[in-house]
Scaffold this active site. Structure first.
Site, PDB file in Angstrom:
ATOM      1  N   SER A 101       0.800  -1.222   0.000  1.00 38.14           N
ATOM      2  CA  SER A 101       0.000   0.000   0.000  1.00 38.14           C
ATOM      3  C   SER A 101       0.830   1.268   0.000  1.00 38.14           C
ATOM      4  O   SER A 101       0.368   2.300  -0.470  1.00 38.14           O
ATOM      5  CB  SER A 101      -0.957   0.003   1.191  1.00 38.14           C
ATOM      6  OG  SER A 101      -0.280  -0.344   2.377  1.00 38.14           O
ATOM      7  N   HIS A 114      -5.275  -3.605  -2.689  1.00 31.21           N
ATOM      8  CA  HIS A 114      -4.960  -2.645  -3.755  1.00 31.21           C
ATOM      9  C   HIS A 114      -4.864  -3.289  -5.136  1.00 31.21           C
ATOM     10  O   HIS A 114      -4.598  -2.611  -6.120  1.00 31.21           O
ATOM     11  CB  HIS A 114      -3.649  -1.913  -3.445  1.00 31.21           C
ATOM     12  CG  HIS A 114      -3.722  -1.133  -2.176  1.00 31.21           C
ATOM     13  ND1 HIS A 114      -4.280   0.109  -2.090  1.00 31.21           N
ATOM     14  CD2 HIS A 114      -3.342  -1.459  -0.915  1.00 31.21           C
ATOM     15  CE1 HIS A 114      -4.226   0.540  -0.841  1.00 31.21           C
ATOM     16  NE2 HIS A 114      -3.664  -0.391  -0.108  1.00 31.21           N
ATOM     17  N   LYS A 156     -11.664   0.370  -1.714  1.00 33.00           N
ATOM     18  CA  LYS A 156     -10.680   1.027  -2.580  1.00 33.00           C
ATOM     19  C   LYS A 156     -11.198   1.078  -4.021  1.00 33.00           C
ATOM     20  O   LYS A 156     -12.089   1.849  -4.290  1.00 33.00           O
ATOM     21  CB  LYS A 156      -9.335   0.350  -2.388  1.00 33.00           C
ATOM     22  CG  LYS A 156      -8.837   0.748  -0.983  1.00 33.00           C
ATOM     23  CD  LYS A 156      -7.753  -0.020  -0.378  1.00 33.00           C
ATOM     24  CE  LYS A 156      -7.531   0.548   1.030  1.00 33.00           C
ATOM     25  NZ  LYS A 156      -6.801  -0.334   1.906  1.00 33.00           N
TER      26      LYS A 156
HETATM   27  C1  LIG Z   1      -6.811  -0.545   3.315  1.00 28.93           C
HETATM   28  C2  LIG Z   1      -6.175  -1.843   3.605  1.00 28.93           C
HETATM   29  C3  LIG Z   1      -6.752  -2.752   4.489  1.00 28.93           C
HETATM   30  C4  LIG Z   1      -7.943  -2.394   5.321  1.00 28.93           C
HETATM   31  O1  LIG Z   1      -9.104  -2.373   4.577  1.00 28.93           O
HETATM   32  P1  LIG Z   1     -10.364  -1.517   5.087  1.00 28.93           P
HETATM   33  O2  LIG Z   1     -11.499  -2.123   4.361  1.00 28.93           O
HETATM   34  O3  LIG Z   1     -10.099  -0.108   4.738  1.00 28.93           O
HETATM   35  O4  LIG Z   1     -10.452  -1.737   6.568  1.00 28.93           O
HETATM   36  C5  LIG Z   1      -6.157  -3.983   4.619  1.00 28.93           C
HETATM   37  N1  LIG Z   1      -5.035  -4.306   3.933  1.00 28.93           N
HETATM   38  C6  LIG Z   1      -4.443  -3.442   3.100  1.00 28.93           C
HETATM   39  C7  LIG Z   1      -3.196  -3.856   2.372  1.00 28.93           C
HETATM   40  C8  LIG Z   1      -4.982  -2.182   2.919  1.00 28.93           C
HETATM   41  O5  LIG Z   1      -4.376  -1.310   2.127  1.00 28.93           O
END
Ligand SMILES: *Cc1c(COP(=O)(O)O)cnc(C)c1O
Length: 382
Positions: free
Chosen positions: A175, A203, A234
């Protein structure tokens, strides 16, 4: 507490909340200022799509809350249908929804791993993976970022130390670096050492693979993954998360996973939004292509300026600055030029690698991207 907060400020690590409007759009508004937005995870620009909004409006007519946790009465026909659609999408036997990605990671790791098990985790995995491992009390082996040889040496060590079951866990797309896990190598290793492989596709989902099925599909190893975790917050532009895999694994979660069991089900509006989003994502080849083109162009511009974009190969493009104060200053000066890329500092990234993280969106306009490159030139070299 006051002392700790003062220490944070002294280290340029203080954080605070800033009200922001239009955060899902390529141009957002903050403190009355118009800023080209490089800090959103709405990669395909689908958040706010009229069809998604329409589906959510219709669902809102039926009520606003799920009324209970999943295992009591909070599991709806719509959620059942969505879980089947998800399993079909990922090509797995089964899938289950979670309130969000943090809870999915924390929940699945803390319920599958026992203290006698060994878990192998990339050193830069997401905080929710780190926390799930902590909750599990399993023996942890942290391997050097993207380094299968290092991982192999740890697998050997664990076997010598009489580890119980072994589980390898990794982000697919990291990320804060935008680089990609060597999934083919990890599959080799998991087979050779009889381990399970769990991937967090937060992602990669929606962005990579046929119909946006994710990074494992893109790399042709989707059949070899034991458990997928992905979020809808996302590229899908809504909220919520899922875990997909073999029927027994999912059944186990439904029976054992405390962050799944002891919380209220997602509201109907969100379920409807995710279902609409899933259809939009499958159809979004044009958006995926545009995102890829724009990301490639932006990355080439930055490297052309001699900037360090780490190993970025995706829509996430960091510019590693180093010191916290410098990263804050860089971000601040860009904002004066109408461009927003929020500074990312420890503990989100390792000390000494503070950075600006540019996330590209399929619907960034070319002039937005050009404005950003001009602003970066001005801030870095003027
Ligand atoms: C954003 C993210 C999460 C968490 O997801 P949410 O649905 O926002 O709680 C988990 N793992 C990674 C790699 C992320 O970037």
């Amino acid at each position: 507490m006051r002392e700790e907060l003062q220490a944070l400020s002294a280290d340029h690590l203080n954080r605070h909340l800033i009200p922001t409007a239009d955060a899902h759009r390529p141009v957002l508004h903050r403190k009355g200022k118009r800023l080209v937005n490089f800090s959103s995870n709405n990669y395909l620009g689908l958040a706010g799509h009229p069809r998604m909004i329409q589906a959510m409006r219709e669902a809102a007519e039926k009520g606003s809350g799920a009324g209970s946790s999943r295992l009591i009465i909070g599991h709806s026909e719509e959620a059942e249908a969505l879980e089947q659609e998800l399993a079909a999408f990922k090509g797995t036997e089964s899938a289950v929804l979670f309130p969000n990605g943090y809870m999915a990671n924390a929940g699945l790791l803390s319920s599958f791993l026992k203290p006698s098990d060994a878990v192998f985790s990339d050193q830069w995995n997401h905080a929710s993976i780190v926390d799930g491992i902590r909750m599990s009390k399993a023996r942890k082996y942290i391997y050097r970022h993207l380094d299968p040889d290092y991982l192999e040496s740890l697998l050997k060590t664990a076997d010598q130390q009489g580890a119980g079951r072994k589980l390898i866990v990794t982000d697919t797309v990291f990320s804060m670096d935008g680089d990609v896990a060597p999934l083919r190598d990890l599959v080799e290793l998991k087979k050779r050492y009889d381990a399970a492989l769990v991937v967090d596709d937060a992602h990669g989902g929606g962005v990579f693979g046929d119909e946006g099925k994710g990074m494992a599909h893109e790399l042709g190893v989707d059949r070899e993954i034991d458990l997928y975790m992905g979020t809808f917050s996302k590229a899908f532009g809504v909220y919520g998360a899922y875990v997909a895999g073999k029927r027994d694994w999912i059944r186990y979660l439904i029976n054992k996973c405390r962050p799944f069991i002891y919380t209220t089900a997602l509201p109907p509006v969100i379920i409807a939004g995710i279902r609409a989003s899933l259809r939009l994502v499958r159809d979004a080849d044009r958006l995926r292509r545009e995102l890829r083109q724009k990301s490639g162009w932006f990355r080439r511009q930055l490297t052309g300026l001699g900037l360090d974009v780490a190993g970025s190969a995706t829509q996430i493009i960091p510019v590693v600055v180093g010191e916290n104060e410098q990263a804050l200053l860089f971000s601040h000066r860009l904002q004066e030029q109408g461009v927003l890329s929020v500074a990312i500092r420890p503990p989100t990234v390792p000390a000494g690698t503070a950075r600006l993280r540019f996330s590209l969106m399929a619907n960034h306009r070319e002039e937005d991207l050009r404005q950003a490159i001009e602003a970066i030139k001005l801030c870095c070299f003027a």
